[in-house]
Write a protein that holds these residues in place. Structure first.
Motif, PDB file in Angstrom:
ATOM      1  N   HIS A 242      24.575   8.112  85.705  1.00 55.78           N
ATOM      2  CA  HIS A 242      25.669   9.055  86.271  1.00 55.78           C
ATOM      3  C   HIS A 242      27.163   8.817  85.880  1.00 55.78           C
ATOM      4  O   HIS A 242      27.934   9.425  86.744  1.00 55.78           O
ATOM      5  N   GLY A 243      27.356   8.364  84.836  1.00 53.22           N
ATOM      6  CA  GLY A 243      28.423   8.108  84.185  1.00 53.22           C
ATOM      7  C   GLY A 243      28.849   9.439  83.521  1.00 53.22           C
ATOM      8  O   GLY A 243      28.244  10.685  83.685  1.00 53.22           O
ATOM      9  N   ALA A 244      29.912   9.546  82.799  1.00 59.28           N
ATOM     10  CA  ALA A 244      30.514  10.746  82.131  1.00 59.28           C
ATOM     11  C   ALA A 244      29.602  11.302  80.839  1.00 59.28           C
ATOM     12  O   ALA A 244      29.435  12.382  80.641  1.00 59.28           O
ATOM     13  N   GLY A 245      28.729  10.305  80.522  1.00 63.18           N
ATOM     14  CA  GLY A 245      27.794  10.820  79.046  1.00 63.18           C
ATOM     15  C   GLY A 245      26.890   9.595  78.847  1.00 63.18           C
ATOM     16  O   GLY A 245      27.219   8.237  79.264  1.00 63.18           O
ATOM     17  N   ILE A 246      26.106   9.820  77.984  1.00 62.24           N
ATOM     18  CA  ILE A 246      25.015   8.979  77.339  1.00 62.24           C
ATOM     19  C   ILE A 246      25.194   9.294  75.738  1.00 62.24           C
ATOM     20  O   ILE A 246      25.378  10.301  75.239  1.00 62.24           O
ATOM     21  N   GLY A 247      25.330   8.195  74.945  1.00 57.90           N
ATOM     22  CA  GLY A 247      25.350   8.494  73.464  1.00 57.90           C
ATOM     23  C   GLY A 247      24.829   7.325  72.472  1.00 57.90           C
ATOM     24  O   GLY A 247      24.261   6.369  72.883  1.00 57.90           O
ATOM     25  N   VAL A 248      25.032   7.661  71.386  1.00 53.41           N
ATOM     26  CA  VAL A 248      24.380   6.565  70.337  1.00 53.41           C
ATOM     27  C   VAL A 248      25.409   6.499  68.962  1.00 53.41           C
ATOM     28  O   VAL A 248      25.758   7.709  68.687  1.00 53.41           O
TER      29      VAL A 248
ATOM     30  N   GLY B  67      25.897  16.228  83.411  1.00 50.63           N
ATOM     31  CA  GLY B  67      26.625  17.111  84.317  1.00 50.63           C
ATOM     32  C   GLY B  67      25.967  17.183  85.689  1.00 50.63           C
ATOM     33  O   GLY B  67      26.742  17.254  86.888  1.00 50.63           O
ATOM     34  N   ASN B  68      24.743  16.900  85.762  1.00 52.69           N
ATOM     35  CA  ASN B  68      23.887  17.136  87.148  1.00 52.69           C
ATOM     36  C   ASN B  68      23.678  15.975  87.719  1.00 52.69           C
ATOM     37  O   ASN B  68      22.640  15.273  87.730  1.00 52.69           O
ATOM     38  N   THR B  69      24.938  15.243  88.406  1.00 47.69           N
ATOM     39  CA  THR B  69      25.065  14.010  88.997  1.00 47.69           C
ATOM     40  C   THR B  69      24.986  13.821  90.433  1.00 47.69           C
ATOM     41  O   THR B  69      25.610  14.936  90.885  1.00 47.69           O
ATOM     42  N   ARG B  70      24.418  12.839  91.108  1.00 49.36           N
ATOM     43  CA  ARG B  70      24.637  12.662  92.508  1.00 49.36           C
ATOM     44  C   ARG B  70      24.856  11.225  92.556  1.00 49.36           C
ATOM     45  O   ARG B  70      23.751  10.761  93.220  1.00 49.36           O
ATOM     46  N   PRO B  71      25.701  10.713  92.670  1.00 50.59           N
ATOM     47  CA  PRO B  71      26.084   9.487  92.548  1.00 50.59           C
ATOM     48  C   PRO B  71      25.972   8.690  94.149  1.00 50.59           C
ATOM     49  O   PRO B  71      25.724   7.540  94.427  1.00 50.59           O
ATOM     50  N   SER B  72      26.010   9.729  95.093  1.00 55.17           N
ATOM     51  CA  SER B  72      25.952   9.337  96.596  1.00 55.17           C
ATOM     52  C   SER B  72      24.472   8.902  96.883  1.00 55.17           C
ATOM     53  O   SER B  72      24.313   8.042  98.108  1.00 55.17           O
ATOM     54  N   ASP B  73      23.536   9.479  96.039  1.00 60.72           N
ATOM     55  CA  ASP B  73      22.129   9.080  96.324  1.00 60.72           C
ATOM     56  C   ASP B  73      21.907   7.481  96.129  1.00 60.72           C
ATOM     57  O   ASP B  73      20.844   6.998  96.601  1.00 60.72           O
ATOM     58  N   TYR B  74      22.845   7.021  95.575  1.00 61.22           N
ATOM     59  CA  TYR B  74      22.623   5.381  95.321  1.00 61.22           C
ATOM     60  C   TYR B  74      23.613   4.399  95.976  1.00 61.22           C
ATOM     61  O   TYR B  74      23.546   3.282  95.678  1.00 61.22           O
ATOM     62  N   SER B  75      24.131   4.749  97.039  1.00 62.10           N
ATOM     63  CA  SER B  75      25.265   4.253  97.582  1.00 62.10           C
ATOM     64  C   SER B  75      24.586   3.007  98.346  1.00 62.10           C
ATOM     65  O   SER B  75      25.043   1.838  98.873  1.00 62.10           O
ATOM     66  N   LEU B  76      23.502   3.156  98.744  1.00 64.45           N
ATOM     67  CA  LEU B  76      22.660   2.241  99.591  1.00 64.45           C
ATOM     68  C   LEU B  76      22.157   0.790  98.635  1.00 64.45           C
ATOM     69  O   LEU B  76      21.530  -0.183  99.463  1.00 64.45           O
TER      70      LEU B  76
ATOM     71  N   ASN C 144      28.485  -3.904  88.007  1.00 62.96           N
ATOM     72  CA  ASN C 144      27.762  -2.887  87.173  1.00 62.96           C
ATOM     73  C   ASN C 144      27.313  -1.711  87.924  1.00 62.96           C
ATOM     74  O   ASN C 144      27.779  -1.630  89.121  1.00 62.96           O
ATOM     75  N   ASP C 145      27.380  -0.475  87.343  1.00 61.43           N
ATOM     76  CA  ASP C 145      26.999   0.761  87.868  1.00 61.43           C
ATOM     77  C   ASP C 145      25.722   0.902  88.268  1.00 61.43           C
ATOM     78  O   ASP C 145      24.773   0.897  87.521  1.00 61.43           O
ATOM     79  N   PRO C 146      25.534   0.885  89.788  1.00 64.69           N
ATOM     80  CA  PRO C 146      24.045   1.074  90.464  1.00 64.69           C
ATOM     81  C   PRO C 146      23.721   2.526  90.337  1.00 64.69           C
ATOM     82  O   PRO C 146      22.468   2.797  90.537  1.00 64.69           O
ATOM     83  N   ARG C 147      24.443   3.489  89.987  1.00 61.01           N
ATOM     84  CA  ARG C 147      24.110   4.833  90.263  1.00 61.01           C
ATOM     85  C   ARG C 147      23.118   5.458  89.315  1.00 61.01           C
ATOM     86  O   ARG C 147      23.111   5.426  88.044  1.00 61.01           O
ATOM     87  N   GLY C 148      21.799   5.776  89.917  1.00 52.92           N
ATOM     88  CA  GLY C 148      20.756   6.114  88.993  1.00 52.92           C
ATOM     89  C   GLY C 148      20.080   4.973  88.355  1.00 52.92           C
ATOM     90  O   GLY C 148      19.669   5.239  86.986  1.00 52.92           O
ATOM     91  N   GLY C 149      20.526   3.735  88.476  1.00 51.90           N
ATOM     92  CA  GLY C 149      20.016   2.957  87.619  1.00 51.90           C
ATOM     93  C   GLY C 149      20.940   2.338  86.558  1.00 51.90           C
ATOM     94  O   GLY C 149      20.902   1.526  85.754  1.00 51.90           O
ATOM     95  N   GLY C 150      22.285   3.043  86.353  1.00 53.07           N
ATOM     96  CA  GLY C 150      23.186   2.920  85.470  1.00 53.07           C
ATOM     97  C   GLY C 150      22.610   2.884  84.139  1.00 53.07           C
ATOM     98  O   GLY C 150      22.045   3.670  83.585  1.00 53.07           O
ATOM     99  N   HIS C 151      23.025   1.673  83.519  1.00 49.63           N
ATOM    100  CA  HIS C 151      22.729   1.382  81.855  1.00 49.63           C
ATOM    101  C   HIS C 151      21.257   1.145  81.930  1.00 49.63           C
ATOM    102  O   HIS C 151      20.686   1.025  80.863  1.00 49.63           O
ATOM    103  N   PHE C 152      20.657   1.071  83.086  1.00 49.85           N
ATOM    104  CA  PHE C 152      19.117   0.656  83.038  1.00 49.85           C
ATOM    105  C   PHE C 152      18.178   1.891  83.197  1.00 49.85           C
ATOM    106  O   PHE C 152      17.232   1.761  83.207  1.00 49.85           O
ATOM    107  N   SER C 153      18.781   3.041  83.373  1.00 52.15           N
ATOM    108  CA  SER C 153      18.286   4.139  83.562  1.00 52.15           C
ATOM    109  C   SER C 153      17.298   4.620  82.502  1.00 52.15           C
ATOM    110  O   SER C 153      17.719   4.667  81.397  1.00 52.15           O
ATOM    111  N   GLY C 154      16.374   5.346  82.668  1.00 53.54           N
ATOM    112  CA  GLY C 154      15.273   6.017  81.643  1.00 53.54           C
ATOM    113  C   GLY C 154      16.192   7.101  80.814  1.00 53.54           C
ATOM    114  O   GLY C 154      15.766   7.475  79.823  1.00 53.54           O
TER     115      GLY C 154
END
Length: 359
Positions: free
Chosen positions: A17-23, A85-94, A116-126
Motif C-alpha cells: 500500500h505504498g506509492a509503488g512496487i518495482g525492480v 493506486g487502489n489502496t486501503r491502508p485503513s484496513d490494516y490499522s488493527l 515496518n509498514d504493516p499495510r497489506g503485509g507491506g514488503h511481505f505482501s504477495g
C-alpha cells in the motif's frame, strides 16, 4: 536482502500500500528488444478478477525508467516502476495490536521495532511478486535471444540441445487446489482454474475460509551443463527464488519426496540417447546439481491464504489476552490461482543467471 543473482541480478522494492512496487535488473545484455508491451501477457496472468482472487485491481502498467532506448536494452540496469493506486491502508490499522495468524505482522514488528509498514503485509505482501514477474519477463527475453544461443555455442553446450530449437521453453500450471487434482476436475476444452475448481472455491468462500494449491513447472530444451555445485546447483538457485515467493511451503524436483519410497532400481534413470536423455527423468532434469539435458521439472506447494473471513482467536497485545479477530480487507481465497506465472519467473531468473555465468 532484497537482491538475487550474480550475473543477472535483480533488486526488488516497494510495499503493498505504498506509492509503488518495482525492480532493478542488472546484467541485462545490450541489444535485446524490450518495451512495456512485452510485459502485458505475463502480468495479466498474475492479475486478480477471477473467482477466488482478491477484488483489489491495479493497472499494473510498467514505467521503464532506465536501461532501454529505442526499443532495445542498452546494457545499463533496467529499472521498472509500478505505481499503486487502489489502496486501503485503513484496513490494516488493527494488526499492530493483533498480528494476523500466519502472516509476518508479528515477526516484522519485532525485527524492525514496529517501524515496518504493516499495510497489506507491506514488503511481505504477495503484491511484491509483481516485481518478480516483471524480472521474469526480462529473463525470458534473455533466454530466448540470439545472445543466449551464442553463449551456449561458445561454451560448447549447444550440442546437447534438441527439439524445435526453442531454447528454455518454460511452462507452469496449477496441478492441485485444496487436495483436489486437476485430473479430478478436468473438463473438455476448459483451462481456467477458477472454473475447474469452482465447486471447491465456492465452498471455501461460503465458509469464510481459504485453500492452498500445487503448481508444476516444466522447462524444456535445457542444455547439459548448467549449474555450479556445490552451492549454486540448479536446484539450489531455483529453490532460493521459489522460496522468496510469499506462501511457499515446499518444492520438489522430479520424483521428489516419492523417491524416498522407491528402490534404486526404480528411481535410477538409464541414459537412452547420446544427448543424455533418460528413460524416466526421475531426477527432474539435474544430476549432481547440473542440468542433464532432460526437462527440468519441479512442483511448488502453496499454503492457503492466511487472511480469512472466519473469526480467529489470537493474542491481543494491547489487551494482553487472547481475543477474537475478524480480518477486514480484500484477500484471495486461493492465491495459488495467480502463482503459475510467478513460478515461471523464478525459473527464468535462475536460468538466466546460470546462462550468464558461461564463458
Amino acid at each position: 536482502m532484497n537482491t538475487f543473482g550474480s550475473n543477472f541480478r535483480i533488486s526488488v522494492f516497494g510495499e503493498s500500500h505504498g506509492a509503488g512496487i518495482g525492480v532493478v535488473a542488472d546484467g541485462v545484455p545490450a541489444g535485446i528488444s524490450l518495451s512495456a508491451d512485452d510485459f502485458a501477457e505475463d502480468l495479466s496472468r498474475r492479475k486478480s478478477g477471477a473467482k477466488g482472487t482478491t477484488p483489489r485491481k491495479e493497472d499494473d502498467m510498467p514505467e521503464i525508467l532506465s536501461g532501454v532506448m529505442a526499443g532495445h536494452t542498452t546494457g545499463a540496469p533496467v529499472a521498472l516502476l509500478f505505481r499503486n493506486g487502489n489502496t486501503r491502508p485503513s484496513d490494516y490499522s488493527l494488526f499492530k495490536e493483533m498480528p494476523r495468524p500466519g502472516h509476518a505482522d508479528f515477526v516484522a514488528g519485532v525485527k524492525w521495532h514496529d517501524f515496518n509498514d504493516p499495510r497489506g503485509g507491506g514488503h511481505f505482501s504477495g503484491r511484491v511478486t509483481l516485481s518478480m514477474v516483471a524480472a521474469g519477463v526480462i529473463a525470458k527475453k534473455i533466454l530466448h535471444s540470439a545472445y543466449a544461443l551464442d553463449r551456449l555455442v561458445r561454451s560448447g553446450l549447444s550440442d546437447s540441445l534438441h527439439g524445435d530449437g526453442t531454447v528454455f521453453s518454460i511452462d507452469a500450471y496449477l496441478a492441485e487446489i485444496g487436495g483436489v487434482t486437476r485430473h479430478d476436475v478436468e473438463l473438455p476444452g476448459v483451462t481456467d482454474p477458477s472454473v475447474l475448481w469452482s465447486s471447491q472455491l465456492d465452498k471455501a468462500i461460503s465458509a469464510g475460509d481459504s485453500l492452498g494449491g500445487i503448481v508444476e513447472c516444466t522447462v524444456k530444451n535445457v542444455p547439459v551443463g548448467l549449474g555450479e555445485p556445490f552451492f549454486d546447483s540448479v536446484e539450489s538457485l531455483v529453490s532460493h527464488l521459489v522460496f522468496s515467493i510469499p506462501g511457499v511451503r515446499g518444492i520438489e524436483f522430479g520424483d521428489g519426496f516419492g523417491a524416498a519410497r522407491m528402490k534404486g532400481s526404480e528411481h535410477n534413470d538409464p541414459i537412452v540417447s547420446p544427448a543424455g536423455t533418460t528413460s524416466g527423468n526421475g531426477a527432474g532434469g539435474a544430476n549432481g546439481g547440473i542440468t542433464n539435458g532432460n526437462p527440468v521439472v519441479f512442483r511448488v506447494a502453496f499454503k492457503p491464504t492466511s487472511s480469512i473471513r472466519m473469526i480467529q482467536h489470537t493474542w491481543n497485545f494491547t489487551a494482553g489476552k487472547i481475543a477474537s479477530l475478524a480480518i477486514p480487507g480484500r484477500h484471495d481465497v486461493c492465491f495459488a490461482l495467480r502463482t503459475p506465472v510467478i513460478v515461471e519467473a523464478a525459473a527464468a531468473i535462475a536460468l538466466a543467471d546460470m546462462l550468464l555465468t558461461l564463458r
